[in-house]
Design a protein around this motif. Structure first.
Motif, PDB file in Angstrom:
ATOM      1  N   ASP A  86       0.833  -1.286   0.315  1.00  0.00           N
ATOM      2  CA  ASP A  86      -0.083  -0.138   0.339  1.00  0.00           C
ATOM      3  C   ASP A  86       1.036   1.316   0.079  1.00  0.00           C
ATOM      4  OD1 ASP A  86       0.632   0.104   2.416  1.00  0.00           O
ATOM      5  OD2 ASP A  86      -0.877   0.189   3.556  1.00  0.00           O
ATOM      6  N   PHE A  87       2.329   1.118  -1.011  1.00  0.00           N
ATOM      7  CA  PHE A  87       3.159   2.074  -1.081  1.00  0.00           C
ATOM      8  C   PHE A  87       2.614   3.369  -1.300  1.00  0.00           C
ATOM      9  CE2 PHE A  87       6.427   4.844  -2.093  1.00  0.00           C
ATOM     10  CZ  PHE A  87       7.355   5.265  -0.939  1.00  0.00           C
ATOM     11  N   ALA A  88       1.481   3.083  -2.404  1.00  0.00           N
ATOM     12  CA  ALA A  88       1.052   3.682  -3.149  1.00  0.00           C
ATOM     13  C   ALA A  88      -0.018   5.201  -2.418  1.00  0.00           C
ATOM     14  CB  ALA A  88       0.564   3.792  -4.396  1.00  0.00           C
ATOM     15  N   ARG A  89      -0.167   4.233  -1.818  1.00  0.00           N
ATOM     16  CA  ARG A  89      -1.721   4.852  -1.002  1.00  0.00           C
ATOM     17  C   ARG A  89      -0.925   5.724   0.527  1.00  0.00           C
ATOM     18  NH1 ARG A  89      -5.515   0.178   0.378  1.00  0.00           N
ATOM     19  NH2 ARG A  89      -3.571  -0.453   0.306  1.00  0.00           N
ATOM     20  N   ARG A  90      -0.317   5.485   0.971  1.00  0.00           N
ATOM     21  CA  ARG A  90       0.542   6.173   2.316  1.00  0.00           C
ATOM     22  C   ARG A  90       0.904   7.633   2.110  1.00  0.00           C
ATOM     23  NH1 ARG A  90       3.166   1.296   4.849  1.00  0.00           N
ATOM     24  NH2 ARG A  90       3.759   3.122   6.255  1.00  0.00           N
ATOM     25  N   PHE A  91       1.971   7.756   0.391  1.00  0.00           N
ATOM     26  CA  PHE A  91       3.278   8.290   0.333  1.00  0.00           C
ATOM     27  C   PHE A  91       2.894   9.112  -1.082  1.00  0.00           C
ATOM     28  CE2 PHE A  91       5.108   5.759   2.984  1.00  0.00           C
ATOM     29  CZ  PHE A  91       5.757   5.818   3.517  1.00  0.00           C
ATOM     30  N   PRO A  92       2.240  10.351  -0.998  1.00  0.00           N
ATOM     31  CA  PRO A  92       2.867  11.282  -2.199  1.00  0.00           C
ATOM     32  C   PRO A  92       3.453  10.809  -3.492  1.00  0.00           C
ATOM     33  CG  PRO A  92       3.676  12.540  -0.710  1.00  0.00           C
ATOM     34  CD  PRO A  92       3.576  11.260  -0.306  1.00  0.00           C
ATOM     35  N   PHE A  93       4.505  10.016  -3.458  1.00  0.00           N
ATOM     36  CA  PHE A  93       5.394   9.828  -4.390  1.00  0.00           C
ATOM     37  C   PHE A  93       5.873   7.717  -4.407  1.00  0.00           C
ATOM     38  CE2 PHE A  93       7.575  10.245  -0.791  1.00  0.00           C
ATOM     39  CZ  PHE A  93       7.938   9.365  -0.370  1.00  0.00           C
ATOM     40  N   SER A  94       6.052   7.792  -6.415  1.00  0.00           N
ATOM     41  CA  SER A  94       6.125   6.509  -6.336  1.00  0.00           C
ATOM     42  C   SER A  94       7.692   5.498  -5.298  1.00  0.00           C
ATOM     43  CB  SER A  94       5.740   5.530  -8.106  1.00  0.00           C
ATOM     44  OG  SER A  94       6.847   6.391  -8.247  1.00  0.00           O
ATOM     45  N   LEU A  95       6.951   4.708  -5.544  1.00  0.00           N
ATOM     46  CA  LEU A  95       8.240   4.066  -4.916  1.00  0.00           C
ATOM     47  C   LEU A  95       9.770   4.131  -6.209  1.00  0.00           C
ATOM     48  CD1 LEU A  95       9.849   1.848  -3.090  1.00  0.00           C
ATOM     49  CD2 LEU A  95       8.433   0.010  -4.521  1.00  0.00           C
ATOM     50  N   TRP A  96       9.004   3.736  -7.138  1.00  0.00           N
ATOM     51  CA  TRP A  96      10.263   4.272  -8.116  1.00  0.00           C
ATOM     52  C   TRP A  96      11.329   5.602  -8.128  1.00  0.00           C
ATOM     53  CZ3 TRP A  96      11.953  -0.485  -8.954  1.00  0.00           C
ATOM     54  CH2 TRP A  96      11.365  -1.710  -9.147  1.00  0.00           C
ATOM     55  N   ALA A  97      10.347   6.603  -8.151  1.00  0.00           N
ATOM     56  CA  ALA A  97      10.635   8.001  -7.494  1.00  0.00           C
ATOM     57  C   ALA A  97      12.297   7.557  -5.826  1.00  0.00           C
ATOM     58  CB  ALA A  97       9.596   8.808  -7.796  1.00  0.00           C
ATOM     59  N   LEU A  98      11.687   6.966  -5.281  1.00  0.00           N
ATOM     60  CA  LEU A  98      12.091   7.145  -4.221  1.00  0.00           C
ATOM     61  C   LEU A  98      13.481   6.270  -4.266  1.00  0.00           C
ATOM     62  CD1 LEU A  98      12.907   7.984  -0.998  1.00  0.00           C
ATOM     63  CD2 LEU A  98      11.029   6.007  -0.893  1.00  0.00           C
ATOM     64  N   VAL A  99      13.261   5.526  -5.108  1.00  0.00           N
ATOM     65  CA  VAL A  99      14.563   4.622  -5.562  1.00  0.00           C
ATOM     66  C   VAL A  99      15.169   5.385  -6.635  1.00  0.00           C
ATOM     67  CG1 VAL A  99      15.114   2.208  -6.857  1.00  0.00           C
ATOM     68  CG2 VAL A  99      13.283   2.033  -5.066  1.00  0.00           C
ATOM     69  N   ALA A 100      15.109   5.962  -7.710  1.00  0.00           N
ATOM     70  CA  ALA A 100      15.643   6.573  -7.936  1.00  0.00           C
ATOM     71  C   ALA A 100      16.226   7.910  -7.293  1.00  0.00           C
ATOM     72  CB  ALA A 100      14.803   7.300  -9.410  1.00  0.00           C
ATOM     73  N   CYS A 101      15.576   8.530  -6.580  1.00  0.00           N
ATOM     74  CA  CYS A 101      16.448   9.025  -5.555  1.00  0.00           C
ATOM     75  C   CYS A 101      17.709   8.687  -4.393  1.00  0.00           C
ATOM     76  CB  CYS A 101      15.133  10.026  -4.455  1.00  0.00           C
ATOM     77  SG  CYS A 101      14.757  11.305  -5.462  1.00  0.00           S
ATOM     78  N   TYR A 102      17.201   7.935  -3.951  1.00  0.00           N
ATOM     79  CA  TYR A 102      18.547   7.074  -3.429  1.00  0.00           C
ATOM     80  C   TYR A 102      19.199   6.869  -4.495  1.00  0.00           C
ATOM     81  CZ  TYR A 102      15.514   5.107   0.190  1.00  0.00           C
ATOM     82  OH  TYR A 102      14.972   5.665   1.269  1.00  0.00           O
ATOM     83  N   TYR A 103      19.098   6.167  -5.467  1.00  0.00           N
ATOM     84  CA  TYR A 103      20.501   6.263  -6.183  1.00  0.00           C
ATOM     85  C   TYR A 103      21.211   7.759  -6.966  1.00  0.00           C
ATOM     86  CZ  TYR A 103      20.230   1.257  -6.800  1.00  0.00           C
ATOM     87  OH  TYR A 103      20.083  -0.473  -6.548  1.00  0.00           O
ATOM     88  N   LEU A 104      20.228   8.681  -7.224  1.00  0.00           N
ATOM     89  CA  LEU A 104      20.433  10.227  -7.839  1.00  0.00           C
ATOM     90  C   LEU A 104      22.021  10.955  -6.876  1.00  0.00           C
ATOM     91  CD1 LEU A 104      17.985  11.404  -9.675  1.00  0.00           C
ATOM     92  CD2 LEU A 104      19.907  10.768 -10.779  1.00  0.00           C
ATOM     93  N   GLY A 105      21.326  10.007  -5.459  1.00  0.00           N
ATOM     94  CA  GLY A 105      21.631  11.538  -4.542  1.00  0.00           C
ATOM     95  C   GLY A 105      22.721   9.626  -4.453  1.00  0.00           C
ATOM     96  N   GLY A 106      23.093   9.079  -4.242  1.00  0.00           N
ATOM     97  CA  GLY A 106      24.411   8.238  -3.913  1.00  0.00           C
ATOM     98  C   GLY A 106      25.383   8.119  -5.132  1.00  0.00           C
ATOM     99  N   THR A 107      24.979   8.507  -6.168  1.00  0.00           N
ATOM    100  CA  THR A 107      26.036   8.916  -6.711  1.00  0.00           C
ATOM    101  C   THR A 107      26.418  10.110  -7.139  1.00  0.00           C
ATOM    102  OG1 THR A 107      25.025   7.479  -8.921  1.00  0.00           O
ATOM    103  CG2 THR A 107      26.750   8.481  -9.498  1.00  0.00           C
ATOM    104  N   LEU A 108      26.220  10.931  -6.632  1.00  0.00           N
ATOM    105  CA  LEU A 108      26.353  12.285  -6.830  1.00  0.00           C
ATOM    106  C   LEU A 108      26.962  12.164  -5.225  1.00  0.00           C
ATOM    107  CD1 LEU A 108      27.005  15.189  -8.326  1.00  0.00           C
ATOM    108  CD2 LEU A 108      24.605  15.855  -7.696  1.00  0.00           C
ATOM    109  N   GLY A 109      26.311  12.471  -4.856  1.00  0.00           N
ATOM    110  CA  GLY A 109      27.091  12.519  -3.143  1.00  0.00           C
ATOM    111  C   GLY A 109      27.898  12.015  -2.554  1.00  0.00           C
ATOM    112  N   GLY A 110      28.282  10.321  -3.633  1.00  0.00           N
ATOM    113  CA  GLY A 110      28.802   9.521  -3.251  1.00  0.00           C
ATOM    114  C   GLY A 110      30.789   9.990  -3.620  1.00  0.00           C
ATOM    115  N   ALA A 111      30.400  10.428  -4.999  1.00  0.00           N
ATOM    116  CA  ALA A 111      31.498  11.148  -5.867  1.00  0.00           C
ATOM    117  C   ALA A 111      31.797  12.343  -4.978  1.00  0.00           C
ATOM    118  CB  ALA A 111      30.958  11.313  -7.221  1.00  0.00           C
ATOM    119  N   LEU A 112      30.880  13.375  -4.876  1.00  0.00           N
ATOM    120  CA  LEU A 112      31.527  14.514  -4.136  1.00  0.00           C
ATOM    121  C   LEU A 112      32.096  13.741  -1.774  1.00  0.00           C
ATOM    122  CD1 LEU A 112      31.589  17.355  -4.160  1.00  0.00           C
ATOM    123  CD2 LEU A 112      28.975  17.581  -3.210  1.00  0.00           C
ATOM    124  N   ALA A 113      31.926  13.117  -1.728  1.00  0.00           N
ATOM    125  CA  ALA A 113      32.333  12.668  -0.378  1.00  0.00           C
ATOM    126  C   ALA A 113      33.230  11.978  -1.540  1.00  0.00           C
ATOM    127  CB  ALA A 113      31.147  12.069   0.082  1.00  0.00           C
ATOM    128  N   GLY A 114      33.902  11.024  -1.903  1.00  0.00           N
ATOM    129  CA  GLY A 114      34.654  10.743  -2.338  1.00  0.00           C
ATOM    130  C   GLY A 114      35.622  11.669  -2.383  1.00  0.00           C
TER     131      GLY A 114
END
Length: 144
Positions: free
Chosen positions: A43-71
């Motif tokens: 029931d993710f779609a009913r509980r949050f105003p965004f999709s699970l795939w949008a959240l996963v995409a944000c994890y990977y975008l943030g992980g890639t860019l944030g990881g590069a900068l932190a590294g």
């Protein structure tokens, strides 16, 4: 004399290592959220105003860019204060991927940037201290 080629190679190596670590964290977070969705009956779609795939995409975008900068900034993190500073600098970059998910589009101009900076710096600084402490406890080598 400053060896520019060696410095650039080290910077690139650190950035790649940071991306690898960021992708590892993104995968762990995505697996955790995916498991939560499965266990909650989907029931993710009913509980949050965004999709699970949008959240996963944000994890990977943030992980890639944030990881590069932190590294790339990892040589600053040899000491606790430097590691906190790296977190304060990287946190807003990572946070800027997540706040647009939870803030209505018509409020982005006034809320996304300030919240990303303030909350990202706060959480990033704490994360920097936590990672520094973990490295001290488990003997990770200092950044090069």
């Amino acid at each position: 004399m400053l060896d520019r080629q060696g410095l650039m190679k080290r910077l690139a190596t650190n950035a790649v290592e940071g991306v690898q670590y960021g992708l590892f964290i993104a995968t762990a977070f995505s697996a955790f959220v995916g498991l939560r969705v499965v266990l909650s009956g989907g029931d993710f779609a009913r509980r949050f105003p965004f999709s699970l795939w949008a959240l996963v995409a944000c994890y990977y975008l943030g992980g890639t860019l944030g990881g590069a900068l932190a590294g790339a900034l990892s040589p600053l993190g040899r000491r606790l204060g430097g590691r906190i500073m790296v977190g304060v600098l990287v946190g807003p970059v990572v946070a800027s991927f997540f706040f647009p998910l939870v803030i209505p589009r018509d409020q982005w101009a006034e809320k996304v940037l300030p919240l990303s900076i303030v909350m990202g710096a706060f959480v990033g600084g704490i994360a920097g201290a936590v990672f520094w402490n973990a490295d001290q406890r488990w003997g990770a080598p200092p950044p090069q």
